[in-house]
Design a protein around this motif. Structure first.
Motif, mmCIF file in Angstrom:
data_model
loop_
_atom_site.group_PDB
_atom_site.id
_atom_site.type_symbol
_atom_site.label_atom_id
_atom_site.label_comp_id
_atom_site.label_asym_id
_atom_site.label_seq_id
_atom_site.Cartn_x
_atom_site.Cartn_y
_atom_site.Cartn_z
ATOM 1 N N ALA A 106 25.233 56.506 30.735
ATOM 2 C CA ALA A 106 25.989 55.412 31.338
ATOM 3 C C ALA A 106 25.064 54.440 32.055
ATOM 4 O O ALA A 106 25.284 53.235 32.030
ATOM 5 C CB ALA A 106 27.037 55.949 32.297
ATOM 6 N N ALA A 107 24.019 54.934 32.696
ATOM 7 C CA ALA A 107 23.118 54.057 33.438
ATOM 8 C C ALA A 107 22.385 53.081 32.527
ATOM 9 O O ALA A 107 22.360 51.883 32.815
ATOM 10 C CB ALA A 107 22.137 54.888 34.263
ATOM 11 N N PRO A 108 21.782 53.506 31.399
ATOM 12 C CA PRO A 108 21.138 52.535 30.526
ATOM 13 C C PRO A 108 22.118 51.541 29.920
ATOM 14 O O PRO A 108 21.780 50.378 29.732
ATOM 15 C CB PRO A 108 20.486 53.394 29.445
ATOM 16 N N ALA A 109 23.327 51.986 29.605
ATOM 17 C CA ALA A 109 24.314 51.068 29.044
ATOM 18 C C ALA A 109 24.676 49.998 30.057
ATOM 19 O O ALA A 109 24.833 48.823 29.707
ATOM 20 C CB ALA A 109 25.557 51.827 28.606
ATOM 21 N N THR A 110 24.793 50.385 31.314
ATOM 22 C CA THR A 110 25.119 49.424 32.358
ATOM 23 C C THR A 110 23.985 48.427 32.547
ATOM 24 O O THR A 110 24.225 47.224 32.665
ATOM 25 C CB THR A 110 25.402 50.156 33.684
ATOM 26 N N ALA A 164 21.794 47.574 30.321
ATOM 27 C CA ALA A 164 21.736 46.729 29.128
ATOM 28 C C ALA A 164 22.781 45.624 29.205
ATOM 29 O O ALA A 164 22.513 44.479 28.832
ATOM 30 C CB ALA A 164 21.942 47.565 27.879
ATOM 31 N N LYS A 165 23.963 45.958 29.697
ATOM 32 C CA LYS A 165 25.002 44.940 29.850
ATOM 33 C C LYS A 165 24.582 43.880 30.854
ATOM 34 O O LYS A 165 24.814 42.688 30.659
ATOM 35 C CB LYS A 165 26.320 45.580 30.290
ATOM 36 N N LYS A 166 23.946 44.324 31.940
ATOM 37 C CA LYS A 166 23.473 43.364 32.934
ATOM 38 C C LYS A 166 22.415 42.442 32.339
ATOM 39 O O LYS A 166 22.414 41.241 32.590
ATOM 40 C CB LYS A 166 22.907 44.090 34.156
ATOM 41 N N LEU A 225 20.805 37.179 30.274
ATOM 42 C CA LEU A 225 20.258 36.354 29.195
ATOM 43 C C LEU A 225 21.264 35.284 28.781
ATOM 44 O O LEU A 225 20.894 34.119 28.590
ATOM 45 C CB LEU A 225 19.875 37.216 27.996
ATOM 46 N N GLY A 226 22.535 35.654 28.654
ATOM 47 C CA GLY A 226 23.565 34.672 28.317
ATOM 48 C C GLY A 226 23.667 33.578 29.358
ATOM 49 O O GLY A 226 23.798 32.387 29.031
ATOM 50 N N TYR A 227 23.565 33.963 30.629
ATOM 51 C CA TYR A 227 23.600 32.977 31.709
ATOM 52 C C TYR A 227 22.389 32.059 31.634
ATOM 53 O O TYR A 227 22.510 30.842 31.821
ATOM 54 C CB TYR A 227 23.637 33.697 33.065
ATOM 55 N N THR A 228 21.218 32.621 31.336
ATOM 56 C CA THR A 228 19.998 31.820 31.250
ATOM 57 C C THR A 228 20.080 30.819 30.101
ATOM 58 O O THR A 228 19.686 29.660 30.248
ATOM 59 C CB THR A 228 18.769 32.738 31.073
ATOM 60 N N VAL A 229 20.610 31.246 28.959
ATOM 61 C CA VAL A 229 20.775 30.341 27.813
ATOM 62 C C VAL A 229 21.773 29.243 28.155
ATOM 63 O O VAL A 229 21.541 28.066 27.878
ATOM 64 C CB VAL A 229 21.204 31.119 26.545
ATOM 65 N N HIS A 254 23.415 40.011 22.987
ATOM 66 C CA HIS A 254 23.406 41.468 22.837
ATOM 67 C C HIS A 254 22.011 41.873 22.372
ATOM 68 O O HIS A 254 21.631 41.599 21.231
ATOM 69 C CB HIS A 254 24.459 41.927 21.834
ATOM 70 N N GLY A 255 21.266 42.473 23.274
ATOM 71 C CA GLY A 255 19.940 42.949 22.933
ATOM 72 C C GLY A 255 18.976 41.857 22.523
ATOM 73 O O GLY A 255 18.139 42.070 21.655
ATOM 74 N N GLY A 256 19.096 40.695 23.091
ATOM 75 C CA GLY A 256 18.201 39.588 22.761
ATOM 76 C C GLY A 256 18.748 38.662 21.691
ATOM 77 O O GLY A 256 18.248 37.555 21.510
ATOM 78 N N ALA A 257 19.754 39.092 20.955
ATOM 79 C CA ALA A 257 20.388 38.256 19.936
ATOM 80 C C ALA A 257 21.485 37.426 20.592
ATOM 81 O O ALA A 257 22.373 37.960 21.240
ATOM 82 C CB ALA A 257 20.971 39.112 18.824
#
Length: 116
Positions: A38-42, A44-46, A51-55, A75-78
């Motif tokens: 759960a921690a890595p998934a969280t 990754a979502k952050k 990244l979406g906010y930066t774009v 999602h993961g850089g894409a």
């Protein structure tokens, strides 16, 4: 007779409380991998949100791109751009701006020209 019934009831209550506490105290090692995942998934979502906010921020600063109807997902850089823009030139410009943001590995540009 009454004392035998009381002793049976107390014995049953004692057995029940021991059984409940034993199952409560069991090792939760089976659920540990789920908690560890759960921690890595969280995080990754952050990272995707950031990244979406930066774009989105880069698009809003770009000259000649109307971001009012553009949605940015990552999602993961894409990164995926969806929505509408007023003219064809803004579609390519938005894609180029998104590609220029640090952390973006690929851009899927699904922008369309807004019908007036």
């Amino acid at each position: 007779m009454k004392s035998v019934a009381i002793l049976k009831t107390l014995g049953a209550a004692l057995c029940l409380s021991v059984a409940c506490s034993a199952s409560y105290a069991q090792d939760n090692s089976a659920s540990a991998p789920a908690a560890a995942m759960a921690a890595p998934a969280t995080s990754a979502k952050k990272a995707d949100r950031k990244l979406g906010y930066t774009v989105r921020k880069a698009l809003s600063k770009a000259q000649g791109v109307d971001v009012s109807n553009i949605t940015v997902r990552s999602h993961g850089g894409a990164v995926t751009l969806t929505g509408t823009v007023p003219d064809e030139g803004q579609i390519d410009k938005a894609g180029e701006v998104a590609k220029g943001v640090s952390g973006v590995t690929s851009v899927t540009n699904k922008l369309t020209v807004m019908q007036q």
